[in-house]
Write a protein that holds these residues in place. Structure first.
Motif, mmCIF file in Angstrom:
data_model
loop_
_atom_site.group_PDB
_atom_site.id
_atom_site.type_symbol
_atom_site.label_atom_id
_atom_site.label_comp_id
_atom_site.label_asym_id
_atom_site.label_seq_id
_atom_site.Cartn_x
_atom_site.Cartn_y
_atom_site.Cartn_z
ATOM 1 N N ARG A 1 0.841 -1.206 0.000
ATOM 2 C CA ARG A 1 0.000 0.000 0.000
ATOM 3 C C ARG A 1 0.878 1.260 0.000
ATOM 4 O O ARG A 1 0.597 2.231 -0.694
ATOM 5 C CB ARG A 1 -0.920 -0.035 1.230
ATOM 6 C CG ARG A 1 -1.962 1.060 1.272
ATOM 7 C CD ARG A 1 -3.058 0.907 0.229
ATOM 8 N NE ARG A 1 -3.183 2.112 -0.563
ATOM 9 C CZ ARG A 1 -3.985 2.256 -1.618
ATOM 10 N NH1 ARG A 1 -4.758 1.264 -2.006
ATOM 11 N NH2 ARG A 1 -4.038 3.387 -2.277
ATOM 12 N N LYS B 1 2.198 1.898 -3.371
ATOM 13 C CA LYS B 1 1.168 2.449 -4.231
ATOM 14 C C LYS B 1 0.977 3.940 -3.958
ATOM 15 O O LYS B 1 0.799 4.742 -4.866
ATOM 16 C CB LYS B 1 -0.139 1.715 -3.945
ATOM 17 C CG LYS B 1 -1.008 1.571 -5.139
ATOM 18 C CD LYS B 1 -2.086 0.546 -4.968
ATOM 19 C CE LYS B 1 -2.953 0.659 -6.244
ATOM 20 N NZ LYS B 1 -4.300 0.228 -6.068
ATOM 21 N N ASP B 2 1.022 4.291 -2.682
ATOM 22 C CA ASP B 2 0.753 5.673 -2.305
ATOM 23 C C ASP B 2 1.928 6.603 -2.553
ATOM 24 O O ASP B 2 1.744 7.779 -2.843
ATOM 25 C CB ASP B 2 0.382 5.751 -0.802
ATOM 26 C CG ASP B 2 -0.958 5.103 -0.498
ATOM 27 O OD1 ASP B 2 -1.163 4.675 0.656
ATOM 28 O OD2 ASP B 2 -1.796 5.013 -1.425
ATOM 29 N N ASP C 1 -9.122 0.506 -5.203
ATOM 30 C CA ASP C 1 -9.191 1.971 -5.187
ATOM 31 C C ASP C 1 -10.615 2.477 -5.010
ATOM 32 O O ASP C 1 -10.832 3.526 -4.405
ATOM 33 C CB ASP C 1 -8.598 2.554 -6.481
ATOM 34 C CG ASP C 1 -7.086 2.438 -6.495
ATOM 35 O OD1 ASP C 1 -6.483 2.564 -7.578
ATOM 36 O OD2 ASP C 1 -6.507 2.206 -5.404
#
Lengths: 393, 455
Positions: free
Chosen positions: B144, B147-148, B349
């Motif tokens: 995560r 991804k961020d 998402d």
């Protein structure tokens, strides 16, 4: 950037025991090291947790009902009168209860008396709070308390004393005589006592578990810490508590509020069910653990360990390596893993002062399914010589 | 000590029938339970009671202003404030006020996540987890984070799981701060910061963020930061103001930190509740990862604040301190919840889009309502909080206003003075939360429209 670590963090080293742990994992050894069960937690308690999650008990909370039930237990078990509204702090396990207690009472420089051997975590909590650990050795083979040694440990700086009974790693249960000695010094030296009673229900041979707090003059100066973990076989749920006088409990709650603020909510709900378990639950817990103790103790004696001291509580046996064997505890465990495929804990990690015996003990945990214990026995029995002793012992 | 954390890595992840990712669980309970919840307002978890309200009031009352510690209690507790929350809580119960003070939802988390926790309990995942986190959760956190932020971190060596972000903050401070170290914080701040820094014996330098936009006073930061500064503790999106640090501000902080060799502890629990701009993790700026500890948790994003799953992400030389302190604070984190958290963090998402959309709608109800009533509402870019200036109503300070609001209007807000080192800096401001279902928000606005009178 290592200089960015705090001085306490810098002093902590990964233990050689962790290497053994990795070795055990790699070889898929039977684990008699870890102090937690490999059998399922009681279904009525799991069901309560599941129900709590489903019923949306999932936000921050403090479940006052836990305090009410603990009050009943304290009365029943120890004759203590505790105020449920002021005298209890619910924490994330006994670990946090102990840490919060240290932060609540220890000022930098305060001395804290501990018995040796002892569970490793206490010392570091004391250090992090700025305290100074002072060790009083219990004398093998029966881990007896020497009143003179204890008295000598007190100084003007002594703030508190930590008592873990039933005891990890030895399985000793402090008897009334010993508790009276400890209580006497706490009273005359105006010392606070912190007890770790996580194995309070795991006690054998009809030995009573006596809480230091129940002795005369002790309730007001004792903080009892305990948890659900060992009694209800849910070490991963992180619900524990500290019980003390209202001003102590308030201080502990305030620290807890800033360290984690809340123990996991659904497990607090489930704690209500756990704490309401019928007397048969505790009887059968003791009976089952006692038979496991007997099985493993007999096995270790047969294999050649110097197991003079049969534990009266907890689920550990602290077995001595016989004099004839020249291996240290760490070396022995390594052999045990490699040759027998069984893991135990070298005792050195529990000793904090130099003794000539600090590397002569091995801790075996028997909080395991009967099948696990049988498997461990079988594996070790493959490696015995003609006399039935382990070859390398 | 053999850390009893040799979890077999052959954990099998059970596949479920995919459930819809709905961050607002269907409200199984009727308004009856809402009413029960509304009448037990909570400011601190430790002041919640699930038993009678009379008992709750008693618990909280004894926690009150006459906090005379005997000599035996440690000196560090002098910095620990609980008084104001306790007073407000008692008052709120007495008057049956609608609680827009407490910083947690009155709705529940996604079914799929709750199911995962239940399954984990049933599958016997009830014993000690590996101290620094269950492997699949560490991996999910790393994924995560990648991804961020675009950063690749080693889940085994650069992540520690803790009992909520509160513990991640405590472990970071205790693991990395020595007594006497200088730490910069921005006021107003989440109240555990001051307490935990004082536990570590830090010297706090405070820089105040001021209305109307609570922007970073860069000149003040330049004058207060030096090579003697150990760390900056920052929070973005920010509780209580809702301010989000802009890229420009973060760049300024970054360059000062690099110049002076200062660490950053970045509390990012509200990162998924960002509305007016994108959340930027300071760790992702050039030269910053090596000196940053990024802190986050499950609770706010997934409306499961009581599960206490948080984490710290930092390079190995920093994570060591956090990991060690953590192991002596709580040792391990709740096992079944960790497994469920791993499932949660794999949310598509669309989950986060829905979350933002829903919270935005709630925010509009509240902000419109507060404006129409006559508050001066400051813009909040993120979190589920909004601060307002209450002075149009003629009360002398924030505490008095909150008391008035509870007694005469039946709504709870938080006086912000408790979030400042110097309480007088907060006297014009109070904080409302919109992490409540829409009916609750509308009712609260209704009460304020009806009963709140501008002077």
């Amino acid at each position: 950037m290592e200089e960015k670590l705090s001085s306490v963090a810098k002093s902590l080293k990964p233990s050689p025991i962790q290497q053994l742990s990795l070795l055990a994992e790699r070889t898929n050894a039977v684990n008699l090291a870890e102090g937690f069960p490999d059998f399922p937690a009681p279904s009525h308690i799991k069901a309560a947790a599941v129900s709590a999650i489903t019923s949306d008990f999932n936000q921050y909370r403090h479940v006052q009902g836990i305090c009410n039930l603990l009050v009943d237990k304290m009365k029943q078990m120890h004759g203590l009168d505790v105020d449920p509204l002021t005298d209890i702090a619910i924490c994330c396990g006994q670990t946090e209860a102990f840490a919060a207690t240290m932060f609540a009472i220890i000022n930098p420089g305060d001395e804290v008396i501990l018995f040796d051997p002892s569970f490793e975590t206490y010392e570091t909590c004391i250090l992090i709070a700025g305290g100074v650990p002072v060790y009083v050795a219990l004398d093998p083979p029966y881990w007896t308390l020497d009143a003179v040694k204890l008295l000598d440990a007190f100084t003007v700086k002594t703030k508190a004393l930590v008592l873990n009974s039933p005891h990890n790693p030895t399985g000793k249960v402090f008897n009334m005589n010993e508790l009276e000695i400890i209580a006497e010094y706490c009273r005359t030296k105006d010392c606070i006592a912190i007890t770790d009673e996580v194995y309070e229900h795991i006690i054998y041979d009809n030995e009573p578990h006596i809480s230091l707090a129940s002795l005369p003059g002790m309730q007001k100066r004792t903080i009892i810490t305990s948890s659900l973990s060992k009694t209800y076989s849910v070490t991963g749920w992180r619900v524990g508590w500290a019980i003390g006088s209202s001003c102590m409990a308030l201080a502990i709650r305030n620290i807890h509020a800033k360290v984690t603020d809340s123990a996991p909510a659904p497990f607090q709900e489930a704690a209500l069910t756990a704490l309401r378990s019928p007397p048969e639950y505790y009887t059968s817990l003791r009976t089952e653990y006692e038979s496991k103790r007997d099985f493993v103790f007999k096995l270790l004696c047969q294999l050649g360990f110097q197991a003079e001291f049969k534990p009266l509580g907890s689920f550990f046996i602290f077995a001595a390596i016989p004099e004839t064997c020249k291996l240290t505890d760490v070396e022995f465990v390594e052999e045990l893993i490699k040759q027998a495929g069984v893991v135990a804990v070298p005792g050195c990690g529990f000793f904090h002062t130099k003794h000539d015996y600090h590397d002569r003990f091995i801790r075996f945990a028997f909080c395991k399914d009967d099948a696990t214990l049988t498997s461990a026995a079988y594996k070790m029995q493959q490696l015995v010589d003609a006399s039935g002793r382990l070859r390398f012992l | 000590m053999l850390l009893p954390a040799c979890i077999k890595s052959s954990l099998r992840i059970t596949l479920y029938k995919p459930l819809r990712w709905n961050h607002i669980a269907p409200n199984h309970h009727s308004s009856c339970s809402n009413r029960r919840r509304l009448s037990v307002p909570i400011f601190r978890a430790s002041s919640i009671s699930t038993v009678s309200t009379a008992e709750a009031a008693a618990v909280m009352a004894q926690d009150g202003p006459t906090r005379q510690y005997p000599l035996q209690v440690a000196k560090r507790l002098e910095k620990f404030k609980t008084t104001i929350f306790t007073q407000m809580s008692s008052l709120a119960i007495e008057h049956g006020a609608i609680n827009l003070g407490q910083g947690f939802p009155n709705f529940d988390g996604p079914e799929i996540v709750k199911e995962a926790a239940i399954q984990a309990i049933k599958d016997g995942k009830n014993q000690y987890a590996r101290g620094y986190g269950v492997p699949e959760l560490n991996s999910a956190i790393a994924a995560r984070f990648h991804k961020d932020t675009g950063l690749t971190v080693d889940p085994e060596k650069e992540i520690t799981v803790t009992s909520g972000c509160t513990e991640a903050i405590a472990a970071t401070i205790l693991g990395l701060i020595n007594p006497g170290d200088k730490v910069i914080v921005f006021a107003p701040f989440y109240d555990s910061y001051e307490a935990t820094l004082s536990m570590a014996g830090a010297k706090i330098t405070c820089i105040t963020l001021r209305p109307p936009d609570f922007s970073l006073p860069i000149e003040e930061l330049k004058s207060k930061i030096s090579k003697n500064t150990r760390a900056i503790l920052m929070n973005t999106p920010h509780n209580p103001t809702g301010k989000m640090f802009t890229r420009e501000e973060l760049n300024q902080v970054a360059s000062l930190c690099i110049e002076n060799d200062v660490l950053v502890f970045s509390d990012e629990v509200y990162d998924k509740l960002s509305f007016e701009m994108d959340h930027i993790s300071i760790a992702s700026l050039p030269g910053m990862y090596e000196r940053t500890v990024t802190l986050n948790s499950l609770g706010k994003t997934f409306s499961l604040t009581g599960w206490k799953i948080g984490w710290a992400i930092a390079p190995t030389h920093l994570i060591w301190g956090v990991k060690q302190a953590h192991s002596y604070l709580t040792f391990a984190t709740s096992t079944p919840m960790q497994h469920a958290a791993a499932v949660a963090l794999r949310a598509p998402d669309s989950y986060y889009e829905e979350l933002r959309k829903d919270y935005k709608a709630k925010k509009e109800i509240l902000v419109e309502g507060l404006k129409s009533v006559g508050f001066n509402v400051y813009p909040s870019s993120g979190t589920y909080f909004v601060v307002v200036d209450h002075t149009p109503f003629g009360l002398p300070d924030d505490v008095a206003f909150c008391e008035y609001l509870i007694k005469e209007v039946g709504v709870v807000a938080i006086p912000t003075s408790v979030f400042y080192l110097d309480p007088s800096e907060g006297k014009n401001l109070v904080r409302f939360t919109f992490c409540k279902d829409e009916d609750t928000l509308r009712n609260a606005v209704g009460r304020m429209k009806e009963r709140l009178v501008r002077k």
